[in-house]
Design a protein around this motif. Structure first.
Motif, short mmCIF file in Angstrom:
data_model
loop_
_atom_site.label_atom_id
_atom_site.label_comp_id
_atom_site.label_asym_id
_atom_site.label_seq_id
_atom_site.Cartn_x
_atom_site.Cartn_y
_atom_site.Cartn_z
N TYR A 98 -39.96 -2.73 9.97
CA TYR A 98 -38.76 -1.96 9.94
C TYR A 98 -38.63 -1.36 11.29
N ALA A 99 -38.85 -1.88 12.27
CA ALA A 99 -38.90 -1.12 13.57
C ALA A 99 -37.55 -0.79 13.89
N SER A 100 -37.39 0.63 13.65
CA SER A 100 -36.40 1.23 14.43
C SER A 100 -36.67 2.99 14.23
N LYS A 101 -36.00 3.66 15.16
CA LYS A 101 -36.41 5.01 15.15
C LYS A 101 -36.20 5.90 13.97
N GLU A 102 -35.03 5.20 13.22
CA GLU A 102 -34.54 6.10 12.10
C GLU A 102 -35.42 5.82 10.73
N GLU A 103 -35.92 4.82 10.73
CA GLU A 103 -36.61 4.19 9.61
C GLU A 103 -37.94 4.90 9.11
N LEU A 104 -37.80 5.71 8.20
CA LEU A 104 -39.21 6.04 7.57
C LEU A 104 -39.67 5.16 6.54
N VAL A 105 -41.20 4.92 6.50
CA VAL A 105 -41.47 3.95 5.63
C VAL A 105 -42.63 4.31 4.86
N ILE A 500 -34.21 -21.29 15.21
CA ILE A 500 -34.77 -21.48 16.45
C ILE A 500 -35.90 -20.28 16.96
N ILE A 501 -35.59 -18.97 16.40
CA ILE A 501 -36.14 -17.92 16.77
C ILE A 501 -37.41 -17.95 16.01
N ASN A 502 -37.22 -18.41 14.82
CA ASN A 502 -38.42 -18.44 13.81
C ASN A 502 -39.39 -19.73 14.45
N LEU A 503 -39.01 -20.67 14.78
CA LEU A 503 -39.61 -21.75 15.49
C LEU A 503 -40.96 -21.53 16.37
N VAL A 504 -40.54 -20.31 17.32
CA VAL A 504 -41.19 -20.00 18.40
C VAL A 504 -42.15 -18.60 17.80
N GLY A 505 -41.98 -18.39 16.55
CA GLY A 505 -42.79 -17.38 15.95
C GLY A 505 -42.29 -15.87 15.98
N LEU A 506 -40.92 -15.73 16.30
CA LEU A 506 -40.51 -14.43 16.15
C LEU A 506 -39.67 -14.12 14.78
N SER A 507 -40.46 -14.59 13.78
CA SER A 507 -39.64 -14.63 12.40
C SER A 507 -39.62 -13.32 11.78
N ALA A 509 -36.40 -10.04 11.31
CA ALA A 509 -35.11 -9.44 11.80
C ALA A 509 -35.37 -8.26 12.73
N VAL A 510 -36.45 -7.93 12.70
CA VAL A 510 -36.59 -6.71 13.83
C VAL A 510 -36.63 -7.57 15.23
N PHE A 511 -36.91 -8.82 15.33
CA PHE A 511 -37.01 -9.55 16.39
C PHE A 511 -35.46 -9.93 16.81
N TYR A 512 -34.57 -10.44 15.72
CA TYR A 512 -33.35 -10.91 15.64
C TYR A 512 -32.51 -9.69 16.39
N ARG A 513 -32.62 -8.67 16.17
CA ARG A 513 -31.73 -7.57 16.68
C ARG A 513 -32.31 -6.83 17.97
N ALA A 514 -33.48 -7.24 18.24
CA ALA A 514 -34.16 -6.36 19.66
C ALA A 514 -33.48 -7.05 20.77
N LYS A 515 -33.45 -6.24 21.86
CA LYS A 515 -33.11 -6.78 23.14
C LYS A 515 -34.37 -7.16 23.94
N PHE A 516 -33.92 -8.18 24.80
CA PHE A 516 -34.94 -8.76 25.67
C PHE A 516 -36.09 -7.89 26.04
N SER A 520 -42.51 -7.24 23.74
CA SER A 520 -43.63 -7.32 24.42
C SER A 520 -43.66 -8.45 25.39
N THR A 521 -44.75 -8.40 26.09
CA THR A 521 -44.86 -9.61 27.10
C THR A 521 -44.96 -10.94 26.41
N GLY A 522 -45.89 -10.99 25.28
CA GLY A 522 -46.12 -12.25 24.57
C GLY A 522 -44.76 -12.66 23.90
N GLN A 523 -44.14 -11.80 23.39
CA GLN A 523 -42.57 -11.76 22.75
C GLN A 523 -41.75 -12.46 23.79
N LYS A 524 -41.70 -12.01 24.81
CA LYS A 524 -40.84 -12.37 25.76
C LYS A 524 -40.94 -13.75 26.03
#
Length: 611
Positions: A98-105, A500-507, A509-516, A520-524
């Motif tokens: 749940y990577a967002s600044k507002e979310e407390l887990v 497609i995003i799932n295929l490359v291992g970024l499965s 929603a955090v990655f779906y909404r993230a900007k490039f 991280s380097t590996g995620q880029k």
């Protein structure tokens, strides 16, 4: 014994305790440490093991894309989370989820005054200054049980815990949404015995609804937070609910894998491990024998890891979320098959939810051919414009003016077949990038001389559709849009973009909404691959493949790409000198470039077949 386990035991229960060591007498009490005994409870005439908690080690070999050699292997330990350290690790993984600044887990409680605070890190009580204790992880219930996965064999820089699974009792009520929008209530009870799913945790929802709502409003007013109000209310009524709950089903409520380890089979391993845990220990209640496991997961539409673990798709809930089930007994298997063979809609999908929408590309119609290709580079060394002091130094070494001209590629003749996976190797400056440019230039055209041979010709089939990555020269442009927006813009379909995003291992929603820029380097590196794949090429060319990744991540990315291109029918040509990457790709051809020569060093391994 941990509280998450002990809370399910009641006074007056019949249990069996086996001591490995003699308990120590302290005053009038005998004390046994948790490592020195085993405990089982009696349920329906059977002993159910309670303590020590379930654990098992797994080995997960990762084969090359041709399933010939093991490229690397995970050694993973799965065990129930019981210690404070275990739950701290889960909180950290939840923050990835749940990577967002507002979310407390996480919700914490002071052990002295009982005050509650929301925080993602362990806080101190503002009134007493003592570290607060973890009370609740976002979305979980007092009845929730957690199985965590640890890397037993890992490098120093790798995380200890790479995933967890949360298991709850079944949801109290379930309806299904039909294709025409009609809602069919109590769908489970029409195909399975009612007592499999009842009484589930939180029976007060039915019997004391008005009283609970009134108490919830009081707590909401006191704490000013819905999550805190729910946490306090849950604690107040949980004891009675824990006694009451006794089902023959379990529900997987969450599967979280560390973002750097997704798309590599660990999600499937986690699900398979939790199936064993539930069946062996009758999780979460540890009472009746379990017949079935259910999961409600929107992600299952785009990622088939539940189906790979053996789950069958059943129906969509009233809110449109897919429900999948796994049988633990022959009776459950019979009832699932009966539903899939007799229900009108069950027969239509046959228990299969995930169907790839990316599919296959049209392969190259014939081979790429280099015919007597030569490429020269020349440069002029002129020191006349340098400061006099520097000219004098260079002249002392005999350097004044010189024209350097050499063949980078000379009389090269070879071919790359449709669906080949080719690795180009050679020393720095030997001509690897030049060879890739010549392939790109023959399909993209243009007047840039560095993309054209000086002699000979490069032939590509007319149906060639190339996607290329040459660092700092040809790269996807992401801009300020999210990754999902970027991929959707290319393919025109959000569902395919998620796949497609799932295929490359970024499965996630955090990655779906993230900007490039936020990756991280590996995620880029994976995001760039996703962007290239979104073009649906039948020829993919990548220079300096995985050059900036560590060994572990590079192997995972390479192995993943090797499988993707083979499944889709894409011809792949990459330049790299990294042996672990070459091994993970399992190339059909290795081409050496150096000193003007081009040599094919390897063909398809003997006995291996393309899928």
């Amino acid at each position: 014994m941990s509280g998450t386990v002990a809370q399910w035991l009641q006074r007056g229960e019949v249990v069996r305790v086996t001591f490995k060591e003699e308990p120590i007498k302290v005053g009038n009490i005998y004390v046994a440490s948790q490592e020195t005994y085993e405990l089982s409870r009696l349920c329906d005439g059977e002993l159910v093991k309670i303590w020590p908690v379930w654990s098992k080690d797994y080995r997960l070999p990762r084969y090359d894309p041709l399933n010939v050699d093991v490229v690397y292997e995970y050694v993973v330990g799965a065990h129930e989370a019981v210690s404070e350290e275990d739950f701290m690790e889960i909180v950290q993984l939840e923050q990835y989820h749940y990577a967002s600044k507002e979310e407390l887990v996480a919700i914490w409680r002071c052990p002295i005054c009982g005050k509650f605070i929301e925080s993602n890190v362990q806080p101190k009580c503002p009134d007493h200054g003592v570290p607060m204790k973890l009370q609740e992880i976002r979305g979980s219930l007092p009845s929730s049980r957690f199985l965590i996965l640890e890397l037993i064999e890992r490098r120093e820089y790798e995380p200890k815990v790479i995933g967890y699974v949360r298991v709850d009792t079944p949801v109290p009520l379930m309806s299904r949404r039909l294709p025409d929008g009609t809602i069919e209530k109590l769908i489970r009870e029409k195909w399975f015995p009612k007592d499999w799913f009842h009484p589930t945790y939180w029976p007060e929802v039915y019997t004391k609804r008005a009283k609970l709502l009134a108490r919830y409003r009081e707590l909401l007013k006191e704490y000013g937070s819905r999550k805190l109000a729910r946490a306090v209310l849950g604690e107040e009524v949980s004891r009675e609910a824990l006694v009451w709950s006794n089902t023959a089903a379990a529900r997987i409520a969450r599967v979280v894998v560390h973002p750097d380890y997704r798309g590599d089979g660990l999600g499937v391993l986690a699900v398979k491990a939790v199936i064993e845990w539930i069946k062996d220990r009758r999780i979460p209640e540890m009472k009746r024998r379990k017949h079935i496991i259910e999961v409600i997961a929107q992600m299952a539409r785009y990622n088939p890891f539940f189906e790979k673990a053996g789950f069958k798709y059943m129906w969509d809930t009233a809110s449109g979320r897919p429900v999948l089930m796994y049988p633990l007994t022959d009776e459950a298997k019979k009832r699932i098959n009966e539903y899939l063979s007799k229900d009108r809609y069950g027969k239509m999908h046959g228990g299969v939810l995930y169907r790839s929408r990316y599919g296959k590309v049209e392969p190259l119609s014939y081979a790429i051919k280099f015919i007597n290709v030569s490429k020269r580079y020349s440069s002029t060394l002129d020191i006349s414009k340098l400061p006099v002091e520097l000219q004098d130094i260079l002249k002392a070494f005999g350097v004044e003016r010189r024209v350097v001209e050499r063949y980078v590629i000379r009389n090269a003749t070879f071919s790359i077949k449709p669906r080949d996976v080719v690795v180009v190797i050679g020393a720095s400056g030997a001509g690897k990038t030049t060879l890739l440019r010549l392939i790109i230039g023959s399909t993209l055209g243009g007047n840039d001389p560095k993309y054209k041979p000086d002699e000979g010709k490069v032939e590509l089939p007319k149906n060639a559709k190339v996607a290329a990555l040459l660092p700092c020269e040809l790269e996807p442009k992401f801009g300020d849009e999210s990754l999902l927006e970027h991929i959707t813009r290319k393919v025109g379909d959000a569902g395919v973009a998620v796949e497609i995003i799932n295929l490359v291992g970024l499965s996630d929603a955090v990655f779906y909404r993230a900007k490039f820029s936020e990756l991280s380097t590996g995620q880029k590196e994976r995001a760039k691959l996703a962007s290239l794949l979104a073009e649906k090429p039948n020829l993919l060319i990548i220079d300096e493949f995985t050059a900036h990744l560590d060994v572990v991540t590079a192997r995972r990315v390479a192995r993943r790409l090797g499988r993707i291109v083979r499944e889709a029918g894409i011809t792949l040509v990459v330049a790299t000198n990294r042996p672990e990457v070459i091994s993970a790709l399992a190339p059909t051809k290795i081409i050496f470039v150096g000193y003007g020569k081009v040599a094919v060093m390897r063909e398809l391994p003997k006995g291996a077949k393309l899928p």
